[in-house]
Write an enzyme that holds these catalytic residues in place. Sequence first.
Site, PDB file in Angstrom:
ATOM      1  N   LYS A   1       6.299  -0.334 -21.967  1.00  0.00           N
ATOM      2  CA  LYS A   1       5.264  -0.552 -20.955  1.00  0.00           C
ATOM      3  C   LYS A   1       3.859  -0.439 -21.572  1.00  0.00           C
ATOM      4  CE  LYS A   1       8.234   1.074 -17.160  1.00  0.00           C
ATOM      5  NZ  LYS A   1       8.318   1.952 -15.956  1.00  0.00           N
TER       6      LYS A   1
ATOM      7  N   PHE B   1       4.980   2.914  -4.193  1.00  0.00           N
ATOM      8  CA  PHE B   1       4.374   2.822  -5.525  1.00  0.00           C
ATOM      9  C   PHE B   1       4.274   1.392  -6.052  1.00  0.00           C
ATOM     10  CE2 PHE B   1       8.934   3.942  -6.112  1.00  0.00           C
ATOM     11  CZ  PHE B   1       9.362   2.878  -6.898  1.00  0.00           C
TER      12      PHE B   1
ATOM     13  N   ARG C   1      19.834   3.552 -20.701  1.00  0.00           N
ATOM     14  CA  ARG C   1      19.222   4.412 -19.673  1.00  0.00           C
ATOM     15  C   ARG C   1      19.332   5.884 -20.077  1.00  0.00           C
ATOM     16  NH1 ARG C   1      17.063   2.142 -15.134  1.00  0.00           N
ATOM     17  NH2 ARG C   1      17.161   4.153 -14.088  1.00  0.00           N
TER      18      ARG C   1
ATOM     19  N   THR D   1      13.706   8.799 -14.730  1.00  0.00           N
ATOM     20  CA  THR D   1      12.450   8.160 -14.317  1.00  0.00           C
ATOM     21  C   THR D   1      11.297   9.160 -14.390  1.00  0.00           C
ATOM     22  OG1 THR D   1      13.768   6.853 -12.764  1.00  0.00           O
ATOM     23  CG2 THR D   1      11.365   6.835 -12.456  1.00  0.00           C
TER      24      THR D   1
ATOM     25  N   ARG E   1      11.555   9.160 -22.660  1.00  0.00           N
ATOM     26  CA  ARG E   1      10.613   9.606 -21.624  1.00  0.00           C
ATOM     27  C   ARG E   1      10.279  11.091 -21.772  1.00  0.00           C
ATOM     28  NH1 ARG E   1      13.275   6.018 -16.724  1.00  0.00           N
ATOM     29  NH2 ARG E   1      11.885   4.213 -16.887  1.00  0.00           N
TER      30      ARG E   1
ATOM     31  N   ASN F   1       5.760   5.917 -17.773  1.00  0.00           N
ATOM     32  CA  ASN F   1       6.920   6.530 -18.419  1.00  0.00           C
ATOM     33  C   ASN F   1       7.459   5.705 -19.586  1.00  0.00           C
ATOM     34  OD1 ASN F   1       8.022   4.509 -16.904  1.00  0.00           O
ATOM     35  ND2 ASN F   1       9.287   5.825 -15.618  1.00  0.00           N
TER      36      ASN F   1
HETATM   37  N1  UDP Z   1       7.800   4.749 -10.240  1.00  0.00           N
HETATM   38  C1  UDP Z   1       6.668   5.417  -9.752  1.00  0.00           C
HETATM   39  N2  UDP Z   1       6.859   6.387  -8.804  1.00  0.00           N
HETATM   40  C2  UDP Z   1       8.084   6.742  -8.331  1.00  0.00           C
HETATM   41  C3  UDP Z   1       9.212   6.064  -8.818  1.00  0.00           C
HETATM   42  C4  UDP Z   1       9.033   5.073  -9.776  1.00  0.00           C
HETATM   43  O1  UDP Z   1       5.552   5.125 -10.140  1.00  0.00           O
HETATM   44  O2  UDP Z   1       8.188   7.632  -7.484  1.00  0.00           O
HETATM   45  C5  UDP Z   1       7.612   3.696 -11.259  1.00  0.00           C
HETATM   46  C6  UDP Z   1       8.047   4.130 -12.658  1.00  0.00           C
HETATM   47  O3  UDP Z   1       7.193   3.487 -13.609  1.00  0.00           O
HETATM   48  C7  UDP Z   1       9.468   3.578 -12.724  1.00  0.00           C
HETATM   49  C8  UDP Z   1       9.308   2.254 -11.962  1.00  0.00           C
HETATM   50  O4  UDP Z   1       8.406   2.580 -10.908  1.00  0.00           O
HETATM   51  O5  UDP Z   1       9.912   3.421 -14.060  1.00  0.00           O
HETATM   52  C9  UDP Z   1      10.581   1.677 -11.382  1.00  0.00           C
HETATM   53  O6  UDP Z   1      11.215   2.673 -10.609  1.00  0.00           O
HETATM   54  P1  UDP Z   1      12.786   2.895 -10.728  1.00  0.00           P
HETATM   55  O7  UDP Z   1      13.187   3.782  -9.594  1.00  0.00           O
HETATM   56  O8  UDP Z   1      13.488   1.591 -10.862  1.00  0.00           O
HETATM   57  O9  UDP Z   1      12.922   3.767 -12.089  1.00  0.00           O
HETATM   58  P2  UDP Z   1      13.547   3.378 -13.521  1.00  0.00           P
HETATM   59  O10 UDP Z   1      14.700   2.449 -13.282  1.00  0.00           O
HETATM   60  O11 UDP Z   1      12.425   2.740 -14.322  1.00  0.00           O
HETATM   61  O12 UDP Z   1      13.965   4.691 -14.110  1.00  0.00           O
HETATM   62 MG    MG Z   2      14.732   0.680 -12.226  1.00  0.00          MG
END
Ligand code: UDP
Ligand code: MG
Length: 137
Positions: A9, A57, A85, A91, A102, A112
């Site tokens: 990112k 978000f 993952r 996350t 992360r 992240n």
């Molecule tokens: N995100 C955020 N706030 C939240 C959850 C997610 O800003 O409460 C952002 C974060 O950058 C995350 C992305 O949105 O990586 C996509 O969310 P997802 O739940 O798909 O998480 P990921 O699959 O990236 O772990």
């Molecule tokens: Mg995701």
Amino acid sequence: MERTLSIIKPDGVGRGLIGEVIKKLENSDIKIIAMKMLQMTKNQAKGFYAVHKERPFFDSLTDFMTSGPVVVMVLEAENVITKYRELMGATNYKEAEEGTIRRDFATDIEKNVVHGSDSQESASFEIGYFFNSFEIV
Ligand code: UDP
Ligand code: MG
């Protein structure tokens, strides 16, 4: 063999973490089979994250994802969706396991450092969003 889409990112690229992410990949059995740098437009980011369009978000996330260049990669290994993952960590970096990308590098739940597809359906959509078949080696 399975494929997944990874994104370093804008925070990861901007903070000089491309090499750190790639080092963790090259220290695992995950192969990079396509890679490029690009900067998304707001509409491209909204399309990429369309599954999250109702989330609070969404607007901030799509602004962040367009704030600078990203590195997109196609990764390949057995069970790579789950494996990558696990390498990324949760996350929320505060909940991520030690040694994950992360946990080591993220500064914020949004910023992240990396993205990874979460299912075979999303992997196939996300790979096709950025790469055509001639760009995957
Ligand atoms: N995100 C955020 N706030 C939240 C959850 C997610 O800003 O409460 C952002 C974060 O950058 C995350 C992305 O949105 O990586 C996509 O969310 P997802 O739940 O798909 O998480 P990921 O699959 O990236 O772990
Ligand atoms: Mg995701």
